[in-house]
Design a protein around this motif. Structure first.
Motif, PDB file in Angstrom:
ATOM      1  N   VAL A 235       0.827  -1.200   0.000  1.00 26.71           N
ATOM      2  CA  VAL A 235       0.000   0.000   0.000  1.00 26.71           C
ATOM      3  C   VAL A 235       0.859   1.247   0.000  1.00 26.71           C
ATOM      4  N   GLY A 236       1.933   1.232   0.832  1.00 28.71           N
ATOM      5  CA  GLY A 236       2.812   2.391   0.888  1.00 28.71           C
ATOM      6  C   GLY A 236       3.514   2.634  -0.428  1.00 28.71           C
ATOM      7  N   PRO A 252      -1.166  11.074  11.294  1.00 27.94           N
ATOM      8  CA  PRO A 252      -2.610  10.844  11.133  1.00 27.94           C
ATOM      9  C   PRO A 252      -3.348  10.952  12.460  1.00 27.94           C
ATOM     10  N   GLN A 253      -4.571  11.441  12.380  1.00 25.11           N
ATOM     11  CA  GLN A 253      -5.408  11.521  13.566  1.00 25.11           C
ATOM     12  C   GLN A 253      -5.959  10.136  13.887  1.00 25.11           C
ATOM     13  N   GLU A 254      -6.089   9.849  15.162  1.00 25.57           N
ATOM     14  CA  GLU A 254      -6.557   8.533  15.588  1.00 25.57           C
ATOM     15  C   GLU A 254      -7.972   8.262  15.096  1.00 25.57           C
ATOM     16  N   ASP A 255      -8.826   9.290  15.039  1.00 18.41           N
ATOM     17  CA  ASP A 255     -10.197   9.100  14.547  1.00 18.41           C
ATOM     18  C   ASP A 255     -10.192   8.667  13.085  1.00 18.41           C
ATOM     19  N   ALA A 270      -3.674   1.619   6.792  1.00 18.44           N
ATOM     20  CA  ALA A 270      -4.491   2.826   6.927  1.00 18.44           C
ATOM     21  C   ALA A 270      -3.634   4.021   7.342  1.00 18.44           C
ATOM     22  N   ARG A 271      -2.708   3.792   8.258  1.00 20.98           N
ATOM     23  CA  ARG A 271      -1.851   4.889   8.709  1.00 20.98           C
ATOM     24  C   ARG A 271      -0.975   5.402   7.576  1.00 20.98           C
ATOM     25  N   GLN A 272      -0.378   4.490   6.795  1.00 16.76           N
ATOM     26  CA  GLN A 272       0.476   4.907   5.692  1.00 16.76           C
ATOM     27  C   GLN A 272      -0.307   5.680   4.637  1.00 16.76           C
ATOM     28  N   ASN A 282     -11.004  10.438   2.563  1.00 16.22           N
ATOM     29  CA  ASN A 282     -11.491  10.043   1.243  1.00 16.22           C
ATOM     30  C   ASN A 282     -10.334   9.656   0.318  1.00 16.22           C
ATOM     31  N   ILE A 283      -9.295  10.485   0.309  1.00 15.43           N
ATOM     32  CA  ILE A 283      -8.132  10.174  -0.531  1.00 15.43           C
ATOM     33  C   ILE A 283      -7.449   8.905  -0.027  1.00 15.43           C
ATOM     34  N   ALA A 284      -7.350   8.763   1.290  1.00 20.42           N
ATOM     35  CA  ALA A 284      -6.732   7.557   1.848  1.00 20.42           C
ATOM     36  C   ALA A 284      -7.530   6.309   1.464  1.00 20.42           C
ATOM     37  N   THR A 285      -8.854   6.421   1.450  1.00 19.26           N
ATOM     38  CA  THR A 285      -9.689   5.294   1.021  1.00 19.26           C
ATOM     39  C   THR A 285      -9.398   4.929  -0.420  1.00 19.26           C
ATOM     40  N   ASN A 286      -9.268   5.947  -1.271  1.00 20.73           N
ATOM     41  CA  ASN A 286      -8.932   5.695  -2.677  1.00 20.73           C
ATOM     42  C   ASN A 286      -7.598   4.971  -2.802  1.00 20.73           C
ATOM     43  N   ILE A 287      -6.599   5.408  -2.025  1.00 21.62           N
ATOM     44  CA  ILE A 287      -5.279   4.774  -2.062  1.00 21.62           C
ATOM     45  C   ILE A 287      -5.386   3.293  -1.700  1.00 21.62           C
TER      46      ILE A 287
END
Length: 294
Positions: A235-236, A252-255, A270-272, A282-287
């Motif tokens: 993923v990274g 990244p925020q914990e929430d 998810a953190r990366q 939203n962008i992180a979900t796309n990644i």
């Protein structure tokens, strides 16, 4: 085609239980040769008082093609259970099926046509209520061009919903579909503050016990964890190729991490993704979705 996150029913026990119940109801009535008698009409409810049909119409599809596409859509929409949690998703299901069913019964009472079976059977209310949340909450992760027209990955889900309507005579399926959309809009508007309600945790635990274990999806999720410590995961690496690296590391925020984990993604991934997306969920979900498609 969009996959709704990690495969299987990991972190989606309520969806799993509903899919199993729908399949069982459909098979039982199909074996008994009564699938053609499913559905709602004015005569059934208000004259013959066949109130059992109100229950069966929430679960049992009237044909195999409807069952296949219906279960696929229910399976895909498990992403919402991962987003909001099983307790709140149970409330969403209950609100959607009850509200859409009341709207369907009200439509039968208004039309008063005893000779026509107006409403097809199946969880159309829940499916099309979920389409409202799908439209507003699920971001587009990719686009394709086909014969000069541009389509997003969400288009495939909309096409599946259209096929769901057409496999049953559209005259019988359009009404429960519309009632489901109205139920979804009412949920979206937070009528009676329904979006704040959630069942106690033991309700989700019951569904986990009731439905089949998802050991395969759990082991699959565990296998995606990075066992090499601080070395970058797939993923990274995928994020580094497709998205520019931030000028300064953003913690990244914990929430935000919890939101992605609740959707079924691995915590490290998810953190990366959030670091690359500068904490934009939203962008992180796309990644994460793009990484899974490779």
């Amino acid at each position: 085609m969009m996959n709704g996150g990690p495969s299987g029913f990991n972190n989606a026990p309520v969806t799993r239980a509903f899919v199993i119940a729908s399949a069982l109801f459909t098979v039982v009535f199909g074996i008994r040769g009564r699938s053609n008698k499913l559905g709602l009409s004015y005569q059934d409810i208000f004259q013959n008082l066949q109130l059992w049909k109100l229950l069966t119409s929430l679960f049992a599809f009237s044909s195999t093609p409807e069952l296949m596409f219906g279960l696929y859509l229910l399976y895909y929409f498990r992403v919402f259970e991962r987003q909001i949690g099983s307790s709140k998703y149970s409330v969403f299901i209950l609100f959607s099926v009850i509200t859409s069913l009341l709207l369907e019964v009200a439509a039968l009472a208004i039309l008063k046509d005893p000779s026509v079976n107006l409403i097809t059977s199946g969880p159309y209310g829940l499916i099309f209520s979920s389409f409202v949340q799908f439209y507003f909450d699920i971001p587009v992760s990719s686009r394709v061009r086909f014969f000069g027209f541009r389509f997003s990955d969400k288009s495939f889900i909309y096409v599946a919903g259209l096929q769901q309507l057409l496999f049953s005579s559209w005259k019988r399926s359009i009404l429960p579909g519309v009632c489901g959309i109205l139920a979804g809009l009412l949920y979206r508007l937070n009528i009676f503050y329904v979006r704040r309600i959630k069942y106690p945790d033991f309700v989700a635990a019951f569904f986990s016990w009731f439905s089949l274990p998802s050991s395969l999806s759990t082991s699959s999720a565990a296998a995606t964890r990075n066992v090499l410590g601080n070395s970058p995961t797939y993923v990274g690496r995928q994020a580094e190729r497709n998205y520019p690296a931030p000028s300064a590391s953003v913690e990244p925020q914990e929430d935000s991490i919890s939101t992605l984990v609740s959707m079924g993604f691995d915590r490290n991934d998810a953190r990366q993704a959030l670091v690359q997306a500068k904490n934009d969920v939203n962008i992180a979900t796309n990644i994460l979705l793009e990484a899974q498609s490779h």
